[in-house]
Structures are given as C-alpha cells and as structure tokens.
Design a protein around this motif. Structure first.
Motif, PDB file in Angstrom:
ATOM      1  N   THR A 181       0.835  -1.199   0.000  1.00 18.22           N
ATOM      2  CA  THR A 181       0.000   0.000   0.000  1.00 18.22           C
ATOM      3  C   THR A 181       0.867   1.246   0.000  1.00 18.22           C
ATOM      4  O   THR A 181       2.017   1.221   0.437  1.00 18.22           O
ATOM      5  N   ALA A 182       0.279   2.347  -0.458  1.00 23.92           N
ATOM      6  CA  ALA A 182       0.982   3.633  -0.469  1.00 23.92           C
ATOM      7  C   ALA A 182      -0.032   4.752  -0.273  1.00 23.92           C
ATOM      8  O   ALA A 182      -1.212   4.616  -0.605  1.00 23.92           O
ATOM      9  N   GLY A 183       0.464   5.870   0.299  1.00 22.67           N
ATOM     10  CA  GLY A 183      -0.367   7.052   0.431  1.00 22.67           C
ATOM     11  C   GLY A 183      -1.435   6.959   1.500  1.00 22.67           C
ATOM     12  O   GLY A 183      -2.384   7.751   1.494  1.00 22.67           O
ATOM     13  N   ILE A 184      -1.283   6.008   2.434  1.00 19.92           N
ATOM     14  CA  ILE A 184      -2.268   5.864   3.502  1.00 19.92           C
ATOM     15  C   ILE A 184      -1.510   5.704   4.819  1.00 19.92           C
ATOM     16  O   ILE A 184      -0.480   5.032   4.887  1.00 19.92           O
ATOM     17  N   TRP A 185      -2.010   6.321   5.877  1.00 20.21           N
ATOM     18  CA  TRP A 185      -1.335   6.273   7.167  1.00 20.21           C
ATOM     19  C   TRP A 185      -1.474   4.887   7.784  1.00 20.21           C
ATOM     20  O   TRP A 185      -2.501   4.221   7.649  1.00 20.21           O
ATOM     21  N   PHE A 206       2.126  -5.387  10.172  1.00 18.87           N
ATOM     22  CA  PHE A 206       2.245  -4.129   9.441  1.00 18.87           C
ATOM     23  C   PHE A 206       3.727  -3.743   9.376  1.00 18.87           C
ATOM     24  O   PHE A 206       4.393  -3.634  10.412  1.00 18.87           O
ATOM     25  N   LEU A 207       4.221  -3.561   8.151  1.00 20.32           N
ATOM     26  CA  LEU A 207       5.644  -3.317   7.924  1.00 20.32           C
ATOM     27  C   LEU A 207       5.808  -1.958   7.249  1.00 20.32           C
ATOM     28  O   LEU A 207       5.842  -1.854   6.017  1.00 20.32           O
ATOM     29  N   PRO A 208       5.918  -0.884   8.043  1.00 21.28           N
ATOM     30  CA  PRO A 208       5.965   0.463   7.464  1.00 21.28           C
ATOM     31  C   PRO A 208       7.344   0.852   6.946  1.00 21.28           C
ATOM     32  O   PRO A 208       8.367   0.432   7.479  1.00 21.28           O
ATOM     33  N   SER A 209       7.336   1.644   5.901  1.00 22.57           N
ATOM     34  CA  SER A 209       8.527   2.311   5.375  1.00 22.57           C
ATOM     35  C   SER A 209       8.048   3.676   4.907  1.00 22.57           C
ATOM     36  O   SER A 209       6.837   3.924   4.884  1.00 22.57           O
ATOM     37  N   GLU A 212       4.916   4.211   2.641  1.00 23.30           N
ATOM     38  CA  GLU A 212       4.379   2.918   2.253  1.00 23.30           C
ATOM     39  C   GLU A 212       4.185   2.055   3.491  1.00 23.30           C
ATOM     40  O   GLU A 212       4.895   2.199   4.479  1.00 23.30           O
ATOM     41  N   VAL A 213       3.243   1.128   3.405  1.00 22.42           N
ATOM     42  CA  VAL A 213       3.088   0.116   4.448  1.00 22.42           C
ATOM     43  C   VAL A 213       2.787  -1.212   3.761  1.00 22.42           C
ATOM     44  O   VAL A 213       1.847  -1.309   2.970  1.00 22.42           O
ATOM     45  N   ALA A 214       3.605  -2.214   4.053  1.00 24.24           N
ATOM     46  CA  ALA A 214       3.316  -3.561   3.585  1.00 24.24           C
ATOM     47  C   ALA A 214       2.535  -4.285   4.671  1.00 24.24           C
ATOM     48  O   ALA A 214       2.814  -4.124   5.859  1.00 24.24           O
ATOM     49  N   VAL A 215       1.555  -5.061   4.275  1.00 25.48           N
ATOM     50  CA  VAL A 215       0.745  -5.824   5.219  1.00 25.48           C
ATOM     51  C   VAL A 215       0.929  -7.302   4.908  1.00 25.48           C
ATOM     52  O   VAL A 215       0.523  -7.775   3.841  1.00 25.48           O
TER      53      VAL A 215
END
Length: 424
Positions: A181-185, A206-209, A212-215
């Motif tokens: 995902t991108a563009g979302i908190w 939840f893996l934030p960078s 971006e956040v990878a789920v």
C-alpha cells in the motif's frame, strides 16, 4: 523447528557493515516454515563466539552462524566449533589442493594462511561453496545442528540454497501473502483492516517504510488466506497497489506500457532519485522518456520554462512551480505524462517554507494539477532529510499510478491524506 541466527564480525558490531545476511536468512527460513526466535551479533573473539553458539544451542533446534570462516587470524568460527565439540581442527587435503590450484591459476603466490580455510573441526561435514573458496560446515553439537556459513553474502546464499534449506525443509510454511500500500497512514490502514483480524487463523503484520506500508497476511490454510486477501482488497481500495515483491515503479511501468505511454520527470529536492527508481525496473526504456534534475532555482526557468516571475514572487517551493516543472519536462522530452517535484528536505527552511513541505505536479494532454502530500516527520527535523526525499518519490509514483487509472483514484488519495489519526 526453531532456529537462532548468529552473525560474527567486528565490522558489523561497529556499524561499518549492515547485517543484511540476517535479514535475508530470516525471510528465507520463515518462508521454509522454520521459526527464527533470535538473531545476535558477536565480535571476532573465540570466547564471544563459543559463548554465543552455546547459548543458542540451549534454546534452538538449529543454529546458523555466518562469518568467521575466512583465512585471517580473526576468522575463528571453525576454532569455536572445535572447542565446543572438544575436538581438533583437521586439514582437508583435498580442499587444500583446490585452494592451491585456484591461487596458482590466478597467477598469485599462495600465502600459508589461505590454507586455514581447509581446516575443518573433526566430525564436521563440509558444505560445498558454489560461489567461493571457504566451505560451509555442518556439525552436530549437544544433539542440535549448527551450520556455519561464510559471511560473504553471495557465498552464504549459495550454500543456504544448495545445502541447508533443502535439508531443513521446515514444518510446512504457512500460507502467506504481502499486500503493498501507499499514500495511507499506518493507523488508518490498521483501522480499516480490523475486520480481517477477526477471522479465525489469520494474523496481520504491518511493515511500514516511508510513505508505504506492507501488510503481511498469514493464515492457517490457503482457503482462509484467500478469504482474508479478498476482504483486505475490498477494504483497502485504491490504497493497495500490488502484492508480493511488486514495487510502485514496476506497477507504474506496467500501466504505462498497457497504454503505450511514457513519463518524464523534473526533479528538485529528490535530486534524481525519482528517475533512478523508474530506471531500476527492467525494460523501463519503453515507458520512461528521461528526466531533468533542476536543483538550482534558475535552472527551473532555463531548462524547464518555469516562469521567472513566479519563481521571483513565490520561490522554488510552490504548487504552481511543481506544475510548470511537470509541463516543461513533458513538452521538452515528448512524454505523455510529466512529473514535477519540488520541496524542502532540510535541514533548514527555504524561502520561508518549513522542512517537509513538498509539492508534486502532474501534467498530461488532459490537463495539469498539483498535490501537496502530508508527510510523517520525526520530532528532530534535522534527521528527516533522507525520509522526506524517499517519501516524495513514493508519493510521486503513487500519484502517477492513480492518474493513469483515473480521477476517482486521485480523489481517494486526497481523502486518505486527510484521514489520519496520529502521525505514524
């Protein structure tokens, strides 16, 4: 099956080298169904290595050690394993001969210390090294198994793939899929996906960078994973751009290629990072026209045609400047889409604009518009420069993706930017 990872090397302890081996091993072992309970780093001393291996053996079924198998005096992993087993190091003459032949073929003079790589703890099994000289070692200690592998990443990976992973096998890897995902908190993302976590045998990570956040969704069965993924996709909507190892740049290129269109970029604060991200994708020459890095303010006018009056009146960090940068690069490079990025990465303000101010312009034959993403910034803005630049690249690529897909996608990005509880 439970595993512990042990990395040997002073260079990692003091921060000269990032421990990429442990990250790679963690991913590979988890994918093979082997649970990694702990990862540790120790220095190049016999006492530290023996103590760490002994402690790991007390807790895990398998211990994987990387590093310390080279020819120098501080390569002490094989010595530590021999000491723990109460055995001697024995020179393997066949391997010693291979080392001599390799050195001679290279036209170099053999140094006696090079033959240390042929010394093997008595009772250990050598694991062939397809990518180098020092073999890996397999040794049973205290009823457990220790694998010792070279610290050179290419050699470690080669031995793991050819000898270690096939032997471990694992207890059966659980079904897993990563959503991108991108563009979302992150907080908003977690709230939206709360219904998925209520499903039986489902866990989310939840893996934030930056931006971006990878789920990662892990399930008990393939059927429950499919159900969870379908629900997650419906809940995430346009914030989700891909799965697995897909990147925003690769998704953008796929969308452009499907429409036979190209993009050009005009960069200021990102200094070429956006173009680099786009050209990192194989085959990008088909859809990426090129870029202009107009870092100095005057170059925005001279190279991209940004209005000199506008720059004089508002400075380089302005929504309309981003738009004119996008229009200028699109027209000059003959692309269908133009992206323009300008902003303040720090450490100080610019033209009265605070650190973290970013404007992104998008231009196409259908019109031009600007966007101002809200960035998640740390309290100490002097440390934010790299993240601001990275977040700008992510938002620019995500907005390009959404622009290609249609107006509704862009509107959803704007709503996601406004929908935030806590800056995470």
């Amino acid at each position: 099956m439970r595993a512990e990872l042990l990395t040997v090397g002073d260079e990692i302890l003091i921060g000269d080298i990032v421990n990429g081996n442990a990250a790679w091993l963690g991913r590979e072992l988890t994918g093979a169904g082997v649970r990694v309970d702990r990862s540790a780093v120790v220095g190049d001393t016999l006492e530290a290595i023996t103590a760490a291996v002994s402690a790991a053996l007390a807790e895990a079924d398998v211990v994987i050690v990387t590093g310390g198998l080279g020819p120098t005096r501080d390569d002490l992993t094989r010595d530590a394993l021999a000491a723990l087993a109460g055995v001697e190091l024995v020179r393997d003459e066949a391997l010693a001969g291979l080392i001599r032949d390799r050195v001679e073929r290279s036209g170099l003079r053999l140094k006696p210390m090079s033959l240390r790589m042929a010394d093997v703890p008595e009772g250990a099994t050598m694991l062939p090294n397809p990518a180098g000289t020092a073999p890996g070692l397999r040794m049973e200690l205290s009823g457990k198994v220790v694998y010792a592998l070279p610290g050179v990443p290419s050699e470690m990976k080669a031995i793991m793939k050819s000898a270690v992973l096939p032997e471990l096998g694992g207890d059966g890897a659980p079904p897993v899929l990563t959503l991108r995902t991108a563009g979302i908190w992150e907080t908003v993302l977690a709230a939206r996906l709360a219904p998925v976590e209520t499903l039986e045998e489902i866990s989310l990570a939840f893996l934030p960078s930056p931006a971006e956040v990878a789920v990662r969704i892990t399930a008990g069965t393939s059927e429950t994973l499919d159900k969870a993924v379908l629900m997650a996709k419906e809940l995430l909507g346009t914030a989700m751009y891909g799965t697995g190892d897909q990147s925003l740049a690769s998704v953008a290129h796929e969308l452009l290629a499907a429409r036979d269109r190209r993009v050009a970029v005009a960069e200021s604060l990102t200094g070429g990072l956006l173009g680099a991200e786009l050209t990192d994708v194989a085959g990008s020459s088909e859809t990426f026209a090129g870029g202009v890095t107009a870092y100095e303010t005057r170059l925005k006018h001279e190279l991209l045609g940004v209005s000199a009056d506008l720059l004089e009146a508002r400075g380089a960090v302005d929504p309309e400047v981003a738009v004119q940068m996008a229009e200028g690069v699109r027209e000059r490079l003959g692309a269908f889409y133009g992206l323009g990025v300008t902003g303040v990465a720090g450490p100080g303000a610019q033209d009265g604009k605070p650190v973290g101010t970013v404007h992104i312009g998008i231009s196409s034959p259908e019109g031009s518009k600007s966007f101002t993403p809200v960035l998640a910034l740390p309290p100490d803005l002097t440390q934010a420069r790299a993240n601001i630049r990275r977040m700008t690249v992510v938002h620019a690529l995500d907005l390009l993706r959404r622009e290609i897909l249609g107006v509704a996608m862009v509107r959803q990005w704007e709503e996601d930017q406004e929908d935030r509880e806590g800056l995470t």
